[in-house]
Design an enzyme around this catalytic site. Structure first.
Site, PDB file in Angstrom:
ATOM      1  N   ASP A  26       0.862  -1.599   0.280  1.00  0.00           N
ATOM      2  CA  ASP A  26       0.173  -0.316  -0.212  1.00  0.00           C
ATOM      3  C   ASP A  26       1.048   1.892  -0.477  1.00  0.00           C
ATOM      4  OD1 ASP A  26      -2.560  -2.117   0.615  1.00  0.00           O
ATOM      5  OD2 ASP A  26      -1.852  -1.788   2.116  1.00  0.00           O
TER       6      ASP A  26
ATOM      7  N   HIS B  49      -3.918  -1.968  -6.875  1.00  0.00           N
ATOM      8  CA  HIS B  49      -2.946  -1.128  -7.770  1.00  0.00           C
ATOM      9  C   HIS B  49      -4.069   0.340  -8.119  1.00  0.00           C
ATOM     10  CE1 HIS B  49       0.802  -3.813  -7.913  1.00  0.00           C
ATOM     11  NE2 HIS B  49       0.467  -3.206  -6.961  1.00  0.00           N
TER      12      HIS B  49
HETATM   13  P1  IMP Z   1      -2.075 -13.366   2.193  1.00  0.00           P
HETATM   14  O1  IMP Z   1      -1.360 -12.903   0.860  1.00  0.00           O
HETATM   15  O2  IMP Z   1      -4.169 -12.504   1.635  1.00  0.00           O
HETATM   16  O3  IMP Z   1      -1.482 -14.511   2.170  1.00  0.00           O
HETATM   17  O4  IMP Z   1      -1.807 -11.958   3.325  1.00  0.00           O
HETATM   18  C1  IMP Z   1      -1.020 -12.050   4.677  1.00  0.00           C
HETATM   19  C2  IMP Z   1      -0.795 -10.534   4.674  1.00  0.00           C
HETATM   20  O5  IMP Z   1      -0.052 -10.225   4.113  1.00  0.00           O
HETATM   21  C3  IMP Z   1      -1.761 -10.088   5.249  1.00  0.00           C
HETATM   22  O6  IMP Z   1      -0.991  -9.980   6.358  1.00  0.00           O
HETATM   23  C4  IMP Z   1      -2.230  -9.286   4.399  1.00  0.00           C
HETATM   24  O7  IMP Z   1      -3.159  -7.906   5.367  1.00  0.00           O
HETATM   25  C5  IMP Z   1      -0.847  -8.255   3.290  1.00  0.00           C
HETATM   26  N1  IMP Z   1      -1.296  -8.208   2.546  1.00  0.00           N
HETATM   27  C6  IMP Z   1      -1.361  -9.203   1.217  1.00  0.00           C
HETATM   28  N2  IMP Z   1      -1.434  -8.125   0.003  1.00  0.00           N
HETATM   29  C7  IMP Z   1      -1.306  -7.253   0.329  1.00  0.00           C
HETATM   30  C8  IMP Z   1      -1.562  -5.780  -0.119  1.00  0.00           C
HETATM   31  O8  IMP Z   1      -1.572  -5.720  -1.099  1.00  0.00           O
HETATM   32  N3  IMP Z   1      -1.423  -4.674   0.775  1.00  0.00           N
HETATM   33  C9  IMP Z   1      -0.841  -4.810   1.785  1.00  0.00           C
HETATM   34  N4  IMP Z   1      -0.614  -6.003   2.774  1.00  0.00           N
HETATM   35  C10 IMP Z   1      -1.068  -7.246   2.094  1.00  0.00           C
END
Ligand code: IMP
Length: 319
Positions: free
Chosen positions: A15, A43
């Site tokens: 982010d 994005h």
């Molecule tokens: P997952 O990728 O859905 O397995 O999430 C694993 C961790 O990464 C969690 O803490 C999510 O909030 C974080 N996360 C995954 N993708 C993003 C993103 O695009 N922006 C911010 N945090 C992310």
């Protein structure tokens, strides 16, 4: 022939505005590629007055560029086609979007497992990412070549000038991030080579961060939550693009950022959202494990530029 590859990656917790930065540069390339993750990313960028949000398709699509979803990405078919339909509606040429035959497919079962287990224990985005990558590692997964119609499959040849757009970020990287509160893929420039080029082809690496840190999802490091950080979260509209969750704010940690720049190999750093600290009129960061407070944004900027050596720092202020 492949001329060179430039890479943009996140140096914080996601982010940071990577989409906006890669959209700014996309027109200079022949290909814009995603090399990790799935529709857990979000994005956001503008083309003229059109607001575009993508989760899996690289930003190059909005600039008529070949847009590749690489072998180390994971693809939810339903999310993918919904995203293509929205991009069609915005009049972008979605025939430029191609998926590596080796990309793994996120199934309904992966999503259910993520919703019922890991979204609760780890605060994941519930998009089925971890379960899909774990099946890939077990070698029981389903690949795009097995179910995606031929016209969407990529021939896996890159040529000309290539931009790789990282998803998630340094502290979410499966190897370097704050394990276990990480995602399941490689988010750093080393991961971009999974697209099928030699590291020798990398010309330039740029990192993106914000002037304060934010975190979507669980992370014990983000313990602090006071009136000032809450104000920054409010002014910065810190809500997840993918999940709508409120993000926690913590002051920029310059020690961690320097490490993320060093390991990632960044030559340039875009530091976004300084305007939000100006609106809040609070200028703080952590350096050498101490909280440092500044009177003005200019003082904070000078301090950052002085402490981050050998990296060109570009301050991006607009929202
Ligand atoms: P997952 O990728 O859905 O397995 O999430 C694993 C961790 O990464 C969690 O803490 C999510 O909030 C974080 N996360 C995954 N993708 C993003 C993103 O695009 N922006 C911010 N945090 C992310």
């Amino acid at each position: 022939m492949l001329e060179y590859v430039d890479i943009i990656y996140g140096a914080s917790y996601g982010d940071e505005g990577k989409g906006k930065i890669s959209a700014m540069h996309a027109k200079n390339y022949d290909y814009v590629c995603r090399f990790n993750g799935g529709s857990n990313a979000g994005h956001t960028f503008y083309v003229g007055d059109k607001k575009v949000i993508t989760h899996i398709v690289p930003s190059g699509i909005a600039f008529g560029k070949k847009s590749i979803i690489g072998p180390n990405c994971v693809l939810c078919i339903e999310d993918f086609f919904n995203e293509l339909a929205e991009l069609d509606r915005l009049n972008f040429d979605t025939s430029l979007v191609k998926v590596s035959p080796k990309a793994h497919i996120v199934t309904k079962k992966h999503k259910e497992q993520d919703i019922n287990t890991f979204a609760v224990t780890l605060g994941t985005t519930a998009k089925g990412i971890g379960p899909c990558y774990s099946e890939k590692a077990l070698r029981t997964g389903l690949r795009a070549e097995e179910i995606l119609p031929k016209q969407y499959l990529w021939d896996e040849k890159l040529s000309g000038k290539v931009l790789c757009e990282g998803a998630q970020s340094f502290w979410l990287d499966i190897n370097y991030g704050s394990y276990p509160y990480v995602t399941s893929s490689e988010c750093l420039p080393y991961g971009a080579c999974s697209l099928g080029f030699s590291p020798k082809k990398i010309r330039y690496i740029a990192a993106v961060a914000k002037m304060y840190d934010t975190r979507a999802g669980t992370d014990p490091y983000f313990d602090l939550d006071d009136d000032e950080t809450k104000l920054v979260a409010y002014l910065g509209n810190e809500f997840g693009t993918t999940t709508g969750r409120a993000r926690k704010v913590k002051w920029l940690n310059l020690d961690k950022l320097k490490y993320a720049l060093e390991i990632g190999g960044a030559e340039q750093l875009y530091l976004n959202k300084g305007d939000i600290l100006e609106k809040a009129n609070v200028f703080k960061l952590y350096y050498d494990n101490e909280l440092v407070t500044f009177k003005t944004m200019d003082d904070m900027k000078s301090f950052i530029t002085e402490k981050i050596e050998n990296v060109i720092v570009m301050f991006h202020f607009e929202e």
